[in-house]
Write a protein that holds these residues in place. Structure first.
Motif: not given
Ligand code: AKG
Ligand code: FE2
Length: 366
Positions: A35-50
């Motif tokens: 799909p057309p991309i109009t903004e850059i997502p924000i990813i919460d990394l907290a669970d990446g350290f779980s």
């Protein structure tokens, strides 16, 4: 008439489309299902350290979507302490603002015995007498096992030039602390990238025993709005696996969307910008986007950005991930030597680097 612009990857060109060609092909508009991309997502990394694999996989899924659609995302809760970031930013500014040109040239890339590390000013003299200009000043440090919490050996890092405490008190310690923090984050991100591609979490670790990383401080003078090419960085893709970019509060960075529009990647306090580099794009056979970006510093303020380029082991050879190859998408990049790829590109951007090559070509630092 179109202005002549220099792009390190395409050489001199008057054609906008050519000017944004990268090592792995131009990416202006990606046709197909995205799909057309109009903004850059924000990813919460907290669970990446779980410790819960399910939670890590959920973060990895968001990373997959971001990497395959726009190739850029912000991360928050990345585990790098705010004071480590602030101190590195202050130290970075001191380097560019408190030292004279001659003092900075003590650490010149042109003096480096073997690599593209050290200080690069805004201009160098080419063998034919022409001046090659950049729109920014920068200083680079390469891999240092002492600063890697998961180092596998004691490697030589004498290519790194550090101002002593007499010149800039505490500088090496503060930048070193930042380096160690983003190195630890990089090793976490490598695992999340692997998970996102449904590989074993430690799949990429084998390519990161002596990784070709580079910490840079980029310093941009303030330029007037009508003079965007007075300060900034031309449209390019990054070469390594991924980049962790720390911005100050000055808006400047823009990312080429799949619609062909430039979308802003404005600073968001407490976050880093992560982007896919050519190496990860090649590993995924182009499924992850090594997206073109640029920065024009026209807000009327000086700007400091701190990219950490996480490159793979320089002697590793590109082998496309089998899961990214199909009959309709055959492997395109197999056999490319990762270090050679990086160095070839870097030499175009920094002709004064790699002393023996630069000397043979008669390049002088100004
Ligand atoms: O300064 C920035 O925001 C971007 C820097 C960048 O893209 C780079 O150094 O590769
Ligand atoms: Fe970049």
């Amino acid at each position: 008439m179109a202005t002549k612009r220099y792009n390190p990857f395409a050489g001199f060109t008057e054609n906008e489309d050519e000017a944004i060609a990268t090592g792995i092909g131009a990416r202006k508009v990606v046709a197909g299902e995205i799909p057309p991309i109009t903004e850059i997502p924000i990813i919460d990394l907290a669970d990446g350290f779980s410790s819960d694999l399910k939670k890590r996989k959920a973060v990895a899924k968001e990373i997959f979507t971001a990497c395959s659609q726009i190739g850029f995302f912000y991360v928050k809760n990345h585990n790098v302490a705010p004071e480590v970031v602030e101190q590195a930013q202050q130290a970075g500014l001191r380097f560019f603002q408190a030292l004279t040109h001659d003092q900075k040239m003590e650490y010149s890339m042109a003096k480096n015995k073997s690599e593209y590390y050290g200080y690069a000013p805004r201009a160098v003299k080419m063998p034919d007498g022409a001046i090659k200009r950049r729109m920014y000043e920068t200083i680079h440090w390469g891999y240092d096992a002492q600063l890697d919490p998961e180092a596998t050996g004691d490697w030589d890092s004498s290519y790194n030039f550090w101002p002593s405490d007499d010149v800039l008190p505490g500088f090496r310690e503060v930048i070193g602390r930042y380096y160690t923090s983003v190195m630890a984050l990089s090793r976490k991100l490598l695992k999340l990238f692997a998970l996102s591609l449904e590989l074993d979490e430690d799949y990429f670790d084998r390519f990161a025993r002596h990784p070709g990383v580079k910490l840079a401080l980029n310093y941009y003078e303030a330029a007037a709005p009508q003079n965007p090419e007075g300060s900034g960085i031309f449209a390019h893709s990054d070469l390594e696996v991924f980049t962790i970019l720390c911005q100050d509060d000055v808006k400047s960075l823009e990312v080429l969307s799949n619609t062909g529009a430039w979308i802003p990647a404005n600073p968001i306090p407490g976050t880093f910008v992560i982007n896919v580099g050519d190496t990860l794009s090649m590993w995924t056979n182009g499924i992850f986007q090594s997206t073109i970006h640029r920065a024009y510093n026209i807000e009327g303020k000086t700007r400091l950005s701190i990219p950490f380029f996480f490159g793979a082991d320089q002697d590793a050879v590109m082998e496309t991930l089998p899961s990214c190859v199909s009959e309709s998408n055959p492997a395109k990049f197999n056999g490319i030597q990762i270090g050679a790829y990086q160095k070839e590109r870097l030499h175009l951007q920094y002709p004064e680097g790699k002393q023996e090559v630069a000397k043979a070509n008669g390049v002088k630092a100004l």
